[in-house]
Design a protein around this motif. Structure first.
Motif, short mmCIF file in Angstrom:
data_model
loop_
_atom_site.label_atom_id
_atom_site.label_comp_id
_atom_site.label_asym_id
_atom_site.label_seq_id
_atom_site.Cartn_x
_atom_site.Cartn_y
_atom_site.Cartn_z
N LYS A 76 1.53 -30.93 39.74
CA LYS A 76 2.29 -30.88 38.50
C LYS A 76 2.71 -29.42 38.41
N GLY B 112 2.59 -25.84 37.78
CA GLY B 112 1.51 -25.00 37.26
C GLY B 112 0.13 -25.57 37.41
N ILE C 52 -2.72 -26.92 40.30
CA ILE C 52 -3.07 -27.07 41.70
C ILE C 52 -4.37 -27.86 41.80
N LEU C 53 -4.34 -28.91 42.61
CA LEU C 53 -5.51 -29.76 42.76
C LEU C 53 -5.75 -29.96 44.26
N MET D 297 10.48 -43.26 24.30
CA MET D 297 9.20 -43.26 23.62
C MET D 297 8.82 -44.64 23.08
N ARG E 234 -3.87 -24.30 27.23
CA ARG E 234 -3.35 -25.23 28.21
C ARG E 234 -4.47 -26.06 28.82
N HIS F 150 -4.52 -30.00 28.73
CA HIS F 150 -4.09 -30.49 30.04
C HIS F 150 -4.26 -31.99 30.22
N SER G 9 -1.62 -34.21 28.77
CA SER G 9 -0.33 -34.30 29.45
C SER G 9 -0.46 -35.15 30.70
N VAL G 10 -1.64 -35.11 31.35
CA VAL G 10 -1.84 -35.96 32.53
C VAL G 10 -1.84 -37.43 32.13
N GLU H 117 1.71 -38.49 31.45
CA GLU H 117 2.59 -38.59 32.62
C GLU H 117 2.22 -39.77 33.50
N ASP H 118 0.93 -40.02 33.68
CA ASP H 118 0.52 -41.10 34.57
C ASP H 118 0.33 -42.43 33.86
N ARG I 26 1.43 -43.00 30.21
CA ARG I 26 2.21 -43.12 28.95
C ARG I 26 1.28 -43.20 27.74
N ASP J 235 2.73 -41.92 24.28
CA ASP J 235 3.73 -42.85 23.77
C ASP J 235 3.04 -44.05 23.12
N ILE K 264 -0.83 -49.41 31.02
CA ILE K 264 -1.30 -48.13 30.48
C ILE K 264 -2.75 -47.89 30.92
N LYS L 229 -4.24 -49.03 33.58
CA LYS L 229 -4.30 -48.67 35.00
C LYS L 229 -3.85 -47.22 35.23
N LYS M 240 -8.45 -38.96 39.33
CA LYS M 240 -8.04 -37.80 40.14
C LYS M 240 -8.97 -36.61 39.86
N TYR M 241 -9.55 -36.58 38.68
CA TYR M 241 -10.31 -35.40 38.27
C TYR M 241 -11.82 -35.62 38.19
N PRO N 228 -8.86 -28.73 38.57
CA PRO N 228 -7.56 -28.20 38.95
C PRO N 228 -7.49 -26.70 38.64
N LEU O 240 -5.15 -24.16 36.92
CA LEU O 240 -3.99 -24.21 36.03
C LEU O 240 -3.40 -22.82 35.86
N LEU P 166 3.60 -30.20 26.03
CA LEU P 166 2.75 -31.15 26.74
C LEU P 166 3.50 -31.89 27.83
#
Lengths: 589, 252
Positions: free
Chosen positions: A45, A47, A49-50, A321, B129, B133, B136-137, B140-141, B143, B146, B167, B169, B177-178, B233, B235, B244
């Motif tokens: 993404k 900024g 890094i993973l 949205m 941030r 963080h 925002s992840v 993005e992955d 929704r 929303d 959503i 999944k 991932k984290y 991660p 950042l 975001l």
């Protein structure tokens, strides 16, 4: 010898869609658990890094206005000209003209100039493009920098000093191998071996079954390695021999380079879903079509891993949205999936069926040579010909589906009369090639079972027959074998019976021909009627430096290098002079 | 993980100990040797003469002490010397070691300038941030934002159900991932368990009749969660951490 200046054995699966790195400290015992996977830091993404075990083999060129304060910088690199890895793939999906994908497949594309800066293909947006070789180098550079960032401070651990094995498709011809070598050398790798991917997958199976493999496979068994990845399919046959009571392995055949794989299946599924959605009166925008492709992949994986489910719901959100109201629904039935996969890509077919090649019927768009017949099983039938494998080792992302493996296994079993083809279980098809490559380096260093392999094709040069010229008829030519299938690494072949009188101060060029079948020809042997059997690969050429107009007799010498490439030389019969013949990499159209 | 500092301290304190020991042996050996020889020669000198005649009484006391001294030398002085060596070594070693520890702790951890990382940590934009963080992840992955901002009363359950699947999944994959989420307790819910004597209140939250001192017997109502295999991660600082998710514009 300088060979022991390294501390690690590194195996790199430089894949078409993903790159994986495995490594082993040479002071370890070489047990399966000693082979580690190197988690590669990458931008996921802006900024962020993973570190992840898979580095998607994508290179993305951000626009100037997209670069802003550390968005695309790495701990070892402030330059933001291009990025490699997960975000490159993701962002590349949104801006296809700014991404290089499948650079590896471009290495064996004879229709383009492979050392010219042509990628991203057909892109107006990117000004400073990369050649396919440079693209491979940059992926390796990312790994090099990430490695040095992690291990660089330990003595003797600098990446380029390590013992590195890079895997290539078994079908890679001499030119593609040479180009891979160039990419590795540009990255600075000194101690390099090239290795075929299906063999690496098999080595990884040997490692996982170190104690028991001799009980699992027996003499005269044939093992088919069937590697179907995201973009390519690759086949290899390995035979088990009995040599005075101990088992030996030999790679006896490799398939052609097939540009068909899991991505084609996903594309076909998303087309099906899109037509289902539009027939229900809804229309998807370009963003939704892209996300449909991901949904198709997920649905495929879900249905394959949950065979009791009859369908899976497909939900495509709108970009805006309003999430729920903009949602488009559909479903993928298991019957639809198996129809596309089992009939479109892996149809049951007879042993004698050949893939349909209808490419000659029209002008082909330049670019990658995607297979015109996506029926992998037909390619497999053509490859297996008269062989009946007793075992199949599957590899590649598509083959994670047990159902699909079963389907292929049954199809192959059907082709052989008495044998029931069994499966050799591959526990981790994502990492097995990288681990197998590191294990191969270990076996070479410390001893252990090795697969006898050698050259994967037979190479010929085209020479004019010596007969009186007839006006109006071109001089007939014949093919002289200069490097036979199975030629061992580190060996030399000198074609002493064929001498050529060459003029110094001029260019000399030979047509290099190849055959991927295991021809029973000896080096120096000539084949008269070759037009239908042999394929022209490229020219090998050199400039004969020396006093102009001097004529000297030369013979041709072929070297199979320890790295895994082929080198051709013109050697003077009278003295020690030698000229290396280089591959012509210009477009072959 | 053992830090480099700990390794330094370990090797340094070993070194200090041995140097101390050797010096103590030499020093106390020399002192007691000198004593021994001095006493011996003095005794020999005196033994032939009449002590009381020649020397004043102060000396006589001293000399008689000397005479007494020579015989018990082996029994008394040797172990005393060894003991002194030991005690002296230990004491000086402890003193030097603690001062070495202090000095080493002042050295910055890595060769990279340490103040920079410290500054980054204190940077409020970066801290912000890091806090935002995961939001925002998840957006993005999966929704996620929303979805939360939708007014669910506008839709019927079937539509919501369909949207939620994907959503769920997306968010789940994003999280994986984290971190890998694992139940804190291996035992099933509604099974009985003993809360140990010195339990960690961050691990066990007790409800019901909590009387007296642990161990307590009870029933598991929730197994708890643990984040394992954390993939942290790195950042980078941004100008505005409150951004975001970017707005998307399709350029024509």
């Amino acid at each position: 010898m300088a060979e022991n200046n390294y501390r690690y054995l590194i195996g790199i699966d430089l894949g078409t869609s993903n790159t994986v790195v495995s490594y082993l400290d040479i002071n370890e015992d070489g047990n399966e658990s000693d082979f580690k996977i190197f988690d590669i830091p990458q931008i996921v993404k802006p900024g962020e890094i993973l570190s992840k075990p898979l580095l998607p083999s994508f290179i993305f060129f951000p626009a100037e206005n997209e670069k802003n304060k550390d968005r695309y910088t790495l701990p070892w690199q402030d330059d933001e000209t291009y990025i490699v890895g997960e975000y490159a793939r993701k962002r590349g999906g949104e801006l296809p003209a700014r991404v290089i994908s499948s650079a590896k497949s471009w290495l064996c594309n004879q229709h383009v100039q492979r050392e010219e800066n042509i990628l991203p293909w057909n892109s107006d947006e990117v000004k400073d493009k990369f050649s396919p070789v440079r693209a491979q180098t940059e992926i390796l550079n990312h790994i090099k920098d990430a490695w040095n960032h992690k291990f660089g401070n330990e003595p003797g651990s600098s990446f380029t000093d390590q013992n590195i094995t890079v895997t290539i498709p078994a079908s890679f011809d001499a030119v593609a191998r040479e180009l891979t070598l160039k990419a590795c050398r540009s990255c600075g790798i000194k101690n390099l071996t090239l290795m075929e991917e299906p063999q690496a997958a098999f080595y990884s199976w040997l490692l996982a079954n170190e104690e028991t493999w001799r009980k699992k496979i027996n003499k005269d068994d044939l093992v088919l390695v069937c590697d179907v990845g995201g973009g390519t399919s690759d086949f290899t046959l390995i035979k088990v021999y009995d040599n005075q009571g101990s088992l030996e392995l030999e790679r006896i055949a490799v398939g052609n380079h097939l540009l068909v794989g899991g991505d084609n299946i996903d594309l076909a599924l998303s087309h099906l879903l899109n037509s289902k959605i539009s027939s229900s009166g809804k229309k998807l925008d370009s963003w939704q079509v892209r996300s449909l492709l991901n949904k198709a992949r997920e649905a495929k994986e879900y249905l394959f891993t949950n065979p009791d489910k009859e369908y899976v719901e497909i939900v495509v959100h709108s970009k805006g949205m309003k999430l729920i109201s903009g949602t488009v629904k559909s479903e993928l039935l298991f019957s639809e999936l198996s129809q596309i996969v089992n009939q479109g890509f892996f149809p049951e077919c007879s042993k004698d069926e050949k893939p349909v090649n209808n490419r000659k019927t029209g002008l082909m768009e330049a670019g990658l040579n995607y297979e015109s017949d996506p029926a992998v099983t037909k390619h497999l039938a053509e490859f297996l010909d008269s062989y009946s494998p007793s075992f199949i080792l599957f590899n590649g992302g598509v083959m994670k589906s047990e159902q699909l493996r079963e389907h292929i296994r049954n199809t192959v079993s059907m082709w052989s009369d008495e044998k029931n083809t069994k499966e050799l279980l591959n526990h981790n098809s994502d990492t097995s090639v990288a681990v197998g490559a590191a294990y191969y380096a270990w076996v070479k260093l410390k001893g252990g079972i090795r697969i006898k392999s050698g050259l994967n094709k037979t190479y010929y040069i085209e020479v004019a027959s010596s007969m009186p010229a007839i006006p109006g008829i071109p001089t007939p030519t014949k093919a002289v074998c200069v490097a036979p299938f199975g030629m061992e690494e580190g060996s030399v072949i000198k074609i002493k019976d064929n001498q050529y009188m060459l003029t110094l101060g001029e260019e000399v060029s030979f047509n290099l021909l190849e055959s991927s079948e295991k021809d029973d020809v000896a080096p120096g042997e000539t084949v008269e009627d070759f037009q239908n059997r042999l394929e022209k690969l490229t020219e090998i050429e050199t400039f004969l430096e020396g006093e102009k107009n001097e004529m000297i007799p030369v013979i041709l010498e072929t070297y199979a290098t320890e790295v895994g490439t082929l080198e051709f030389y013109c050697a003077s019969v009278n003295d020690d002079r030698k000229w290396k013949l280089e591959f012509n990499l210009r477009s072959q159209d | 993980m053992i830090s480099k500092k700990q390794i330094y301290i370990k090797s340094l304190s070993k070194k200090i100990f041995w140097i101390q020991f050797i010096f103590s042996v030499i020093f106390f050996g020399a002192v007691s040797g000198a004593l021994y020889f001095y006493a011996g020669s003095a005794y020999n000198m005196i033994s032939g003469v009449n002590v009381s005649k020649i020397y004043p009484p102060e000396y006589q006391n001293f000399l008689s002490l000397l005479l007494e001294f020579k015989d018990p030398f082996n029994i008394f002085i040797l172990p005393a010397t060894a003991g002194a060596v030991f005690i002296f070594t230990i004491i000086t070693w402890l003193i030097l070691r603690s001062s070495a520890k202090k000095t080493i702790s002042l050295i910055p951890t890595s060769r990279e300038p340490a103040p920079e990382t410290d500054n980054k940590k204190d940077d409020p934009e970066l801290e912000k941030r890091k806090f935002l963080h995961i939001l925002s992840v998840l957006q993005e992955d999966g929704r996620f934002l929303d979805f939360l901002s939708e007014d669910l009363s506008d839709y019927d359950d079937q539509d919501i159900g369909a949207a939620v699947r994907s959503i769920h999944k997306g968010c789940n994959d994003a999280l994986k991932k984290y971190v890998e989420l694992k139940p804190l307790l291996d035992e099933e819910e509604e099974s009985s368990i003993e809360v140990p004597k010195n339990f960690n209140p961050d691990k066990y939250k007790l409800t019901g009749k909590v009387v007296g001192n642990p161990p307590f017997k009870g029933t598991i109502k929730h197994r708890g969660w643990r984040a394992s295999n954390i993939n942290m991660p790195e950042l980078k600082k941004t100008d505005d951490a409150e951004l975001l998710v970017p707005a998307e514009v399709e350029v024509e």
